[in-house]
Scaffold this motif. Structure first.
Motif, PDB file in Angstrom:
ATOM      1  N   GLY A 170      -2.125   8.636  46.965  1.00 13.30           N
ATOM      2  CA  GLY A 170      -2.807   7.901  48.025  1.00 13.30           C
ATOM      3  C   GLY A 170      -3.245   8.781  49.195  1.00 13.30           C
ATOM      4  O   GLY A 170      -3.651   9.934  49.009  1.00 13.30           O
ATOM      5  N   ASP A 190       7.734  13.878  48.915  1.00 12.76           N
ATOM      6  CA  ASP A 190       7.704  12.491  48.440  1.00 12.76           C
ATOM      7  C   ASP A 190       9.060  12.197  47.808  1.00 12.76           C
ATOM      8  O   ASP A 190       9.738  13.103  47.306  1.00 12.76           O
ATOM      9  CB  ASP A 190       6.594  12.317  47.392  1.00 12.76           C
ATOM     10  N   VAL A 191       9.442  10.931  47.799  1.00 15.88           N
ATOM     11  CA  VAL A 191      10.695  10.543  47.149  1.00 15.88           C
ATOM     12  C   VAL A 191      10.583  10.660  45.630  1.00 15.88           C
ATOM     13  O   VAL A 191      11.586  10.887  44.948  1.00 15.88           O
ATOM     14  CB  VAL A 191      11.109   9.109  47.563  1.00 15.88           C
ATOM     15  N   GLY A 195       5.215   4.562  53.968  1.00 17.64           N
ATOM     16  CA  GLY A 195       5.234   3.177  54.415  1.00 17.64           C
ATOM     17  C   GLY A 195       5.258   2.222  53.241  1.00 17.64           C
ATOM     18  O   GLY A 195       4.931   2.595  52.118  1.00 17.64           O
ATOM     19  N   LEU A 239      11.819   2.049  56.589  1.00 17.39           N
ATOM     20  CA  LEU A 239      10.835   2.971  55.989  1.00 17.39           C
ATOM     21  C   LEU A 239       9.620   3.201  56.904  1.00 17.39           C
ATOM     22  O   LEU A 239       9.124   4.322  57.012  1.00 17.39           O
ATOM     23  CB  LEU A 239      10.396   2.431  54.619  1.00 17.39           C
ATOM     24  N   ALA A 287      -0.115   4.173  61.093  1.00 16.59           N
ATOM     25  CA  ALA A 287      -0.015   2.753  61.448  1.00 16.59           C
ATOM     26  C   ALA A 287      -0.877   1.997  60.442  1.00 16.59           C
ATOM     27  O   ALA A 287      -0.891   2.317  59.245  1.00 16.59           O
ATOM     28  CB  ALA A 287      -0.461   2.529  62.891  1.00 16.59           C
ATOM     29  N   PRO A 341      -5.789   2.679  59.257  1.00 16.93           N
ATOM     30  CA  PRO A 341      -6.797   2.417  58.213  1.00 16.93           C
ATOM     31  C   PRO A 341      -6.966   0.927  57.953  1.00 16.93           C
ATOM     32  O   PRO A 341      -6.049   0.122  58.167  1.00 16.93           O
ATOM     33  CB  PRO A 341      -6.210   3.094  56.971  1.00 16.93           C
ATOM     34  N   ARG A 368      -0.203  -3.773  43.929  1.00  9.90           N
ATOM     35  CA  ARG A 368      -0.109  -5.077  44.601  1.00  9.90           C
ATOM     36  C   ARG A 368      -1.123  -6.051  44.016  1.00  9.90           C
ATOM     37  O   ARG A 368      -0.821  -7.210  43.775  1.00  9.90           O
ATOM     38  CB  ARG A 368      -0.324  -4.921  46.119  1.00  9.90           C
TER      39      ARG A 368
HETATM   40  P1  NAD Z   1       0.886   4.557  48.332  1.00  9.95           P
HETATM   41  O1  NAD Z   1       1.554   3.343  48.920  1.00  9.95           O
HETATM   42  O2  NAD Z   1       0.026   4.392  47.145  1.00  9.95           O
HETATM   43  O3  NAD Z   1       1.962   5.674  48.046  1.00  9.95           O
HETATM   44  C1  NAD Z   1       3.080   5.735  48.859  1.00  9.95           C
HETATM   45  C2  NAD Z   1       3.880   6.965  48.519  1.00  9.95           C
HETATM   46  O4  NAD Z   1       5.063   6.858  49.297  1.00  9.95           O
HETATM   47  C3  NAD Z   1       4.305   7.063  47.066  1.00  9.95           C
HETATM   48  O5  NAD Z   1       3.997   8.347  46.581  1.00  9.95           O
HETATM   49  C4  NAD Z   1       5.827   6.837  47.143  1.00  9.95           C
HETATM   50  O6  NAD Z   1       6.540   7.551  46.160  1.00  9.95           O
HETATM   51  C5  NAD Z   1       6.122   7.333  48.545  1.00  9.95           C
HETATM   52  N1  NAD Z   1       7.366   6.806  49.079  1.00  9.95           N
HETATM   53  C6  NAD Z   1       7.855   5.540  48.973  1.00  9.95           C
HETATM   54  N2  NAD Z   1       9.079   5.468  49.516  1.00  9.95           N
HETATM   55  C7  NAD Z   1       9.365   6.706  50.012  1.00  9.95           C
HETATM   56  C8  NAD Z   1      10.476   7.259  50.662  1.00  9.95           C
HETATM   57  N3  NAD Z   1      11.560   6.528  50.915  1.00  9.95           N
HETATM   58  N4  NAD Z   1      10.416   8.559  51.030  1.00  9.95           N
HETATM   59  C9  NAD Z   1       9.343   9.307  50.758  1.00  9.95           C
HETATM   60  N5  NAD Z   1       8.246   8.853  50.109  1.00  9.95           N
HETATM   61  C10 NAD Z   1       8.275   7.559  49.746  1.00  9.95           C
HETATM   62  O7  NAD Z   1       0.063   5.265  49.493  1.00  9.95           O
HETATM   63  P2  NAD Z   1      -0.968   4.650  50.525  1.00  9.95           P
HETATM   64  O8  NAD Z   1      -1.462   3.299  50.096  1.00  9.95           O
HETATM   65  O9  NAD Z   1      -1.917   5.751  50.763  1.00  9.95           O
HETATM   66  O10 NAD Z   1      -0.084   4.366  51.834  1.00  9.95           O
HETATM   67  C11 NAD Z   1       0.379   5.432  52.628  1.00  9.95           C
HETATM   68  C12 NAD Z   1       0.559   4.920  54.030  1.00  9.95           C
HETATM   69  O11 NAD Z   1      -0.668   4.376  54.514  1.00  9.95           O
HETATM   70  C13 NAD Z   1       1.599   3.814  54.196  1.00  9.95           C
HETATM   71  O12 NAD Z   1       2.315   4.010  55.405  1.00  9.95           O
HETATM   72  C14 NAD Z   1       0.750   2.561  54.302  1.00  9.95           C
HETATM   73  O13 NAD Z   1       1.403   1.536  55.010  1.00  9.95           O
HETATM   74  C15 NAD Z   1      -0.433   3.099  55.057  1.00  9.95           C
HETATM   75  N6  NAD Z   1      -1.637   2.284  54.924  1.00  9.95           N
HETATM   76  C16 NAD Z   1      -2.152   2.035  53.697  1.00  9.95           C
HETATM   77  C17 NAD Z   1      -3.279   1.230  53.587  1.00  9.95           C
HETATM   78  C18 NAD Z   1      -3.872   0.892  52.240  1.00  9.95           C
HETATM   79  O14 NAD Z   1      -4.683  -0.040  52.172  1.00  9.95           O
HETATM   80  N7  NAD Z   1      -3.539   1.602  51.174  1.00  9.95           N
HETATM   81  C19 NAD Z   1      -3.870   0.703  54.736  1.00  9.95           C
HETATM   82  C20 NAD Z   1      -3.321   0.992  55.977  1.00  9.95           C
HETATM   83  C21 NAD Z   1      -2.193   1.794  56.060  1.00  9.95           C
END
Ligand code: NAD
Length: 255
Positions: free
Chosen positions: A20, A40-41, A86, A107, A142, A187, A198
């Motif tokens: 992501g 990453d976890v 997140g 988290l 955020a 974002p 999801r």
């Molecule tokens: P994602 O949710 O697809 O991936 C999240 C990553 O976080 C995964 O690689 C997972 O292994 C890792 N992770 C989960 N728990 C963890 C932990 N305890 N320690 C370390 N790593 C951990 O990625 P994304 O959708 O790009 O989201 C990343 C961030 O962007 C998040 O904070 C999310 O809330 C925020 N965000 C996402 C969106 C969206 O629409 N995707 C919009 C706004 C904000």
């Protein structure tokens, strides 16, 4: 790649870098010359960094305070922290349990709080380039769903991401005279693996995707690569007069 990128010499820690937005940010910052500690976890996701120039991949669970402090201590120094990890809880307030709230706050907020506590003392000790000390940029993830906007079925998530905005502004205010900048990014909906998960969890994933698209005024979801230029900007010295701000990249959701 240019010989000297905008992040030449910067040492960067990124959480949730396995996929992501985190992964796209790691690749963009390394391409700009940064040395990036991509964590990453899920260690299996980090294997994709094998051979990537200037990327140091390591497992880090940000729920674990001691592990965060150890990860920062293992770096030769730190100039930029991108708190990206997140989790999204789906539901209104009456759908959420105490555990849902506690986990999201752990988290989405506490982990950022800890990572900043770990990184700040080292940033405050950095050479500021003007004969003094204190230099660093913190970027917190955020969301548009935070203090900026309420979205249906995102009560726990919006609550936690609003706290990220407060955390960001508080850190910015406390360290503004000491060379530390702290900003957040917000974002809109980004087409990442967790969003796909999801969507696929709905009974009708096609309709669910259409509903996510419908809440985007531009009529489409973002790609992670459309979010990361603002992370690169905030990590770089180009943003040196910017602190305490929330940068929305949301396809018009908060117009
Ligand atoms: P994602 O949710 O697809 O991936 C999240 C990553 O976080 C995964 O690689 C997972 O292994 C890792 N992770 C989960 N728990 C963890 C932990 N305890 N320690 C370390 N790593 C951990 O990625 P994304 O959708 O790009 O989201 C990343 C961030 O962007 C998040 O904070 C999310 O809330 C925020 N965000 C996402 C969106 C969206 O629409 N995707 C919009 C706004 C904000």
């Amino acid at each position: 790649m240019r010989d000297r990128g905008r992040l030449q010499g910067k040492r960067v820690l990124v959480t949730a870098a396995g996929q992501g937005i985190g992964r796209a940010a790691v690749l963009a910052m390394a391409a700009e010359g940064a040395e990036v500690w991509a964590t990453d976890v899920d260690a299996s996701l980090l294997a994709a960094y094998a051979g990537a120039e200037r990327v140091h991949a390591a497992r880090l669970d940000v729920l674990d305070k001691a592990a965060i402090f150890a990860a920062v201590a293992a770096m030769p120094g730190i100039d930029v922290l991108f708190n990206c990890a997140g989790v999204v809880h789906n539901g209104a307030i009456l759908d959420a349990t105490d555990d849902d709230l506690a986990f999201a706050l752990h988290l989405n907020v506490r982990a950022q709080f800890w990572a900043i506590q770990a990184a700040l003392p080292r940033m405050l000790a950095n050479d500021d380039g003007r004969g003094g000390q204190g230099r660093g940029s913190i970027v917190n993830m955020a969301s548009v769903c935070s203090s900026l906007k309420g979205l249906p079925s995102r009560c726990v998530y919006g609550t936690s991401k609003a706290a990220v905005v407060g955390l960001t502004k508080s850190v910015a205010a406390d360290y503004v005279t000491r060379g530390i900048r702290c900003n957040a990014i917000a974002p809109g909906t980004v087409d990442t693996p967790s969003l796909a998960e999801r969507i696929n969890a709905y009974d009708d994933p096609v309709a669910a995707r259409a509903a996510f698209v419908a809440r985007q005024p531009m009529g489409r979801l973002a790609q992670a690569e459309e979010i990361v230029p603002v992370v690169v900007y905030l990590a770089s010295d180009e943003s040196q007069f910017a602190t305490g701000q929330v940068f929305s990249v949301d396809g018009g959701m908060t117009i």
